[in-house]
Design a protein around this motif. Structure first.
Motif, short mmCIF file in Angstrom:
data_model
loop_
_atom_site.label_atom_id
_atom_site.label_comp_id
_atom_site.label_asym_id
_atom_site.label_seq_id
_atom_site.Cartn_x
_atom_site.Cartn_y
_atom_site.Cartn_z
N VAL A 161 0.84 -1.20 0.00
CA VAL A 161 0.00 0.00 0.00
C VAL A 161 0.88 1.25 0.00
O VAL A 161 0.65 2.19 -0.78
CB VAL A 161 -0.94 0.00 1.23
N ILE A 174 -7.29 -2.84 1.77
CA ILE A 174 -6.78 -4.19 2.04
C ILE A 174 -7.94 -5.06 2.48
O ILE A 174 -8.64 -4.75 3.45
CB ILE A 174 -5.71 -4.19 3.14
N ILE A 180 -5.19 -6.79 -2.10
CA ILE A 180 -5.18 -5.34 -2.25
C ILE A 180 -6.24 -4.95 -3.28
O ILE A 180 -6.29 -5.53 -4.37
CB ILE A 180 -3.80 -4.84 -2.72
#
Length: 336
Positions: A161, A174, A180
């Motif tokens: 991220v 998430i 993701i």
């Protein structure tokens, strides 16, 4: 390897010409050897100026995957990581595991395609995107961190991220524990594995595998994948996007967490981006029972804290299955 060393020196001196003699002395080779390697780099597409009486200046790197460039970018903080790039592999996790067992050296294995990519609980991972990035990092854990090893998946997700955020204009999410999401679609999956010593059961190596959908189309994928999967950049990569830089940034972020795993700095990032907070989700338990609960957070052990009938409960990743489809945004004609 000298390619990587010379690139590393050039990267450490941006906008500054570096003399061939300085490079030669630094690496313990001749100036003629330096010149030959510079010429090799130029044939690969690196734009390196020769400035009279000043030296060499790198003005543009190759954006496509190049093991020496990745090694050059990570050398200041990961000098001993072996990096290999392949056009296609069965599974980067499998090759990374084989190589670290054989060489006892930490490994980064990268493939442009996988033909046996896999995710958690035996599921396959679509690995044939035009601009997919599939890589596995294999390393030896600190024995003192044995109780924290299950947290590596969360650390890997938080690092991803961090790495992707500068490239996007909307929030990244998430999906616990290892997916993701971006713009309502799954853009990456993480598969963490461990290799243990038979004699004592201690973890010998950890393998973190990541499949990242950068750009392309899922038209040839099965319907279930098309409903869930997406990409970071749509169907085309941005002009001059550098995959090597992305990987180097990811490694820097991940290793910062790895070196301070006991501080659990990644958990704050993970919870900030956790999908489904205060929403009801459905999950399948080990005995095949379907249950529902409201997501509240992730705790210090990496367990998903949910609320059922007013009571808090901790879900453990290897005991339940939480489908990605309930987090995916449904396509509309405009989206297509």
């Amino acid at each position: 390897m000298n390619e990587a060393h010379i690139l590393s020196i050039l990267y450490q001196h941006p906008n500054e010409p570096i003399s061939g003699q300085y490079i030669a002395d630094k690496l313990g080779i001749s100036r003629n050897a330096v010149w030959k390697i510079i010429e090799q780099l130029r044939t690969l597409g690196y734009q390196i100026e020769t400035q009279h009486k000043k030296g060499y200046l790198l003005t543009q790197s190759v954006p496509s995957l190049h093991a020496s460039q990745i090694q050059a970018r990570i050398e200041p903080f990961l000098p001993d990581l072996s990096v290999q790039v392949f056009e296609e592999l069965s599974s980067t996790n499998d090759v990374a595991k084989e190589n670290i067992i054989k060489t006892q050296q930490n490994q980064l294995i990268i493939a442009k395609k996988q033909n046996q990519g896999r995710g958690r609980v035996g599921k396959s991972f679509y690995s044939e995107l035009k601009d997919g990035l599939y890589f596995s990092l294999a390393f030896k854990p600190d024995p003192a961190n044995k109780p924290l090893i299950p947290l590596y998946t969360l650390a890997a997700a938080a690092a991803l991220v961090q790495t992707l955020e500068p490239y996007v204009d909307e929030a990244i999410g998430i999906k616990w524990v290892n997916d993701i999401f971006y713009k309502g679609k799954k853009v990456a999956g993480i598969l963490s594995e461990a290799s243990t010593h038979l004699e004592n059961g201690e973890v010998a190596y950890i393998i973190i595998g990541i499949g990242l959908n950068l750009a392309g189309s899922f038209q040839t994928a099965i319907t279930d994948i098309q409903k869930v999967a997406g990409t970071i950049f749509g169907e085309q990569l941005p002009l001059n996007f550098n995959k090597n830089q992305l990987l180097a940034d990811y490694l820097r972020n991940f290793y910062a967490f790895h070196l301070n795993l006991d501080q659990k700095n990644f958990l704050g990032i993970y919870n900030q981006h956790l999908l489904g907070i205060n929403q009801t989700v459905y999950f399948q338990e080990r005995d095949q029972t379907m249950s529902s609960a409201i997501i509240r957070s992730v705790n210090d052990l990496g367990h998903l804290i949910v609320e059922q009938n007013g009571q808090k409960r901790a879900l453990i990743s290897n005991e339940i299955s939480l489908s990605s489809q309930q987090f995916a945004k449904k396509d509309t004609p405009h989206d297509r």
